[in-house]
Design an enzyme around this catalytic site. Structure first.
Site, PDB file in Angstrom:
ATOM      1  N   ASN A  60       2.353   1.429   4.170  1.00 53.31           N
ATOM      2  CA  ASN A  60       2.684   0.175   4.877  1.00 53.31           C
ATOM      3  C   ASN A  60       2.469   0.307   6.382  1.00 53.31           C
ATOM      4  OD1 ASN A  60       5.574  -2.057   5.257  1.00 53.31           O
ATOM      5  ND2 ASN A  60       3.453  -2.586   5.011  1.00 53.31           N
ATOM      6  N   CYS A  89       0.859  -1.193   0.000  1.00 53.09           N
ATOM      7  CA  CYS A  89       0.000   0.000   0.000  1.00 53.09           C
ATOM      8  C   CYS A  89       0.889   1.234   0.000  1.00 53.09           C
ATOM      9  CB  CYS A  89      -0.988  -0.010   1.169  1.00 53.09           C
ATOM     10  SG  CYS A  89      -0.241   0.045   2.805  1.00 53.09           S
ATOM     11  N   ASP A 113      -8.799   3.727   2.103  1.00 56.21           N
ATOM     12  CA  ASP A 113      -7.653   3.922   2.990  1.00 56.21           C
ATOM     13  C   ASP A 113      -8.132   4.462   4.341  1.00 56.21           C
ATOM     14  OD1 ASP A 113      -5.293   4.486   4.227  1.00 56.21           O
ATOM     15  OD2 ASP A 113      -4.336   5.250   2.406  1.00 56.21           O
ATOM     16  N   CYS A 151      -1.220   0.971   7.409  1.00 60.35           N
ATOM     17  CA  CYS A 151      -2.657   0.700   7.626  1.00 60.35           C
ATOM     18  C   CYS A 151      -3.119  -0.574   6.914  1.00 60.35           C
ATOM     19  CB  CYS A 151      -3.502   1.883   7.167  1.00 60.35           C
ATOM     20  SG  CYS A 151      -3.245   3.388   8.130  1.00 60.35           S
ATOM     21  N   ARG A 152      -3.242  -0.502   5.577  1.00 61.83           N
ATOM     22  CA  ARG A 152      -3.912  -1.590   4.853  1.00 61.83           C
ATOM     23  C   ARG A 152      -3.028  -2.808   4.618  1.00 61.83           C
ATOM     24  NH1 ARG A 152      -5.402   2.017  -0.121  1.00 61.83           N
ATOM     25  NH2 ARG A 152      -3.347   2.795   0.541  1.00 61.83           N
ATOM     26  N   SER A 153      -1.799  -2.616   4.101  1.00 58.11           N
ATOM     27  CA  SER A 153      -0.989  -3.801   3.761  1.00 58.11           C
ATOM     28  C   SER A 153      -0.521  -4.570   5.006  1.00 58.11           C
ATOM     29  CB  SER A 153       0.157  -3.475   2.802  1.00 58.11           C
ATOM     30  OG  SER A 153       1.080  -2.585   3.360  1.00 58.11           O
TER      31      SER A 153
HETATM   32  P1  4NP Z   1      -1.718   2.928   4.026  1.00 62.39           P
HETATM   33  O1  4NP Z   1      -2.326   4.315   4.543  1.00 62.39           O
HETATM   34  O2  4NP Z   1      -1.223   3.186   2.638  1.00 62.39           O
HETATM   35  O3  4NP Z   1      -2.904   2.000   4.048  1.00 62.39           O
HETATM   36  O4  4NP Z   1      -0.633   2.543   5.005  1.00 62.39           O
HETATM   37  C1  4NP Z   1      -1.612   5.516   4.611  1.00 62.39           C
HETATM   38  C2  4NP Z   1      -0.674   5.702   5.594  1.00 62.39           C
HETATM   39  C3  4NP Z   1      -0.005   6.914   5.688  1.00 62.39           C
HETATM   40  C4  4NP Z   1      -0.301   7.933   4.797  1.00 62.39           C
HETATM   41  C5  4NP Z   1      -1.244   7.744   3.805  1.00 62.39           C
HETATM   42  C6  4NP Z   1      -1.894   6.529   3.706  1.00 62.39           C
HETATM   43  N1  4NP Z   1       0.360   9.197   4.918  1.00 62.39           N
HETATM   44  O5  4NP Z   1      -0.037  10.139   4.205  1.00 62.39           O
HETATM   45  O6  4NP Z   1       1.292   9.313   5.732  1.00 62.39           O
END
Ligand code: 4NP
Length: 156
Positions: free
Chosen positions: A11, A8, A123, A13-15
């Site tokens: 790395n 994702c 997300d 939240c989702r993955s």
């Molecule tokens: P992920 O979510 O891609 O599911 O881990 C996010 C985590 C951090 C950010 C964006 C999405 N960020 O903008 O820091």
């Protein structure tokens, strides 16, 4: 050994949620020695950090551990080292293909294209809805496992 990499943006939240749920499914089915799972980010933003507290809390509700997990960035070598490289959304898939320098790679999937949902995983970093993400990621992991077992049976 079959190796699966979930990817994702951050790395956190989702993955990592997909990695932890998939590992739990694999352990429950006695397949830990057959299938290995990891996760990675397309960005470098959170390298070395543990999963987001919303992901950790949601997984804890289902007795799924995130112990020892730390964010890392996708690397070119991942292309050789994994059999399935699974992006959580369309932009992840586009970035994976660019970063791996493999413009049309049959190993790379958008996660929920393996389910009837055929959409991006929302997300929760932005939506705040970790339950919605959990439900979709769980369904996706079951679909990945079914695909792996089906292809393995064909001797792929
Ligand atoms: P992920 O979510 O891609 O599911 O881990 C996010 C985590 C951090 C950010 C964006 C999405 N960020 O903008 O820091």
């Amino acid at each position: 050994m079959i190796r699966v990499l979930f990817v994702c943006l951050g790395n956190i939240c989702r993955s990592p949620m997909a990695e932890a749920i998939m590992r739990d499914l694999i352990e429950k089915r006695g397949l830990s020695e057959t299938i290995k799972v990891d996760s990675a980010a397309t960005s470098s933003w959170h390298i070395g950090k543990p999963p987001h507290k919303g992901t950790v809390a949601k997984l804890q509700e289902f007795n799924i551990t995130t112990k020892g997990m730390k964010a890392r960035q996708l690397e070119k070598e991942d292309y050789e080292n994994f059999d399935y490289i699974i992006g959580m959304d369309t932009s992840n898939v586009q970035n994976i293909l660019k970063m791996l320098e493999q413009p049309e790679q049959p190993k790379v999937f958008r996660f929920l294209d393996l389910t009837d949902h055929k959409k991006d995983v929302p997300d929760p970093y932005y939506t705040g809805d970790f339950q919605e993400t959990y439900d979709l990621v769980f369904e996706g992991c079951e679909a990945v496992l079914a695909l792996i077992l089906e292809e393995d049976n064909k001797g792929v």
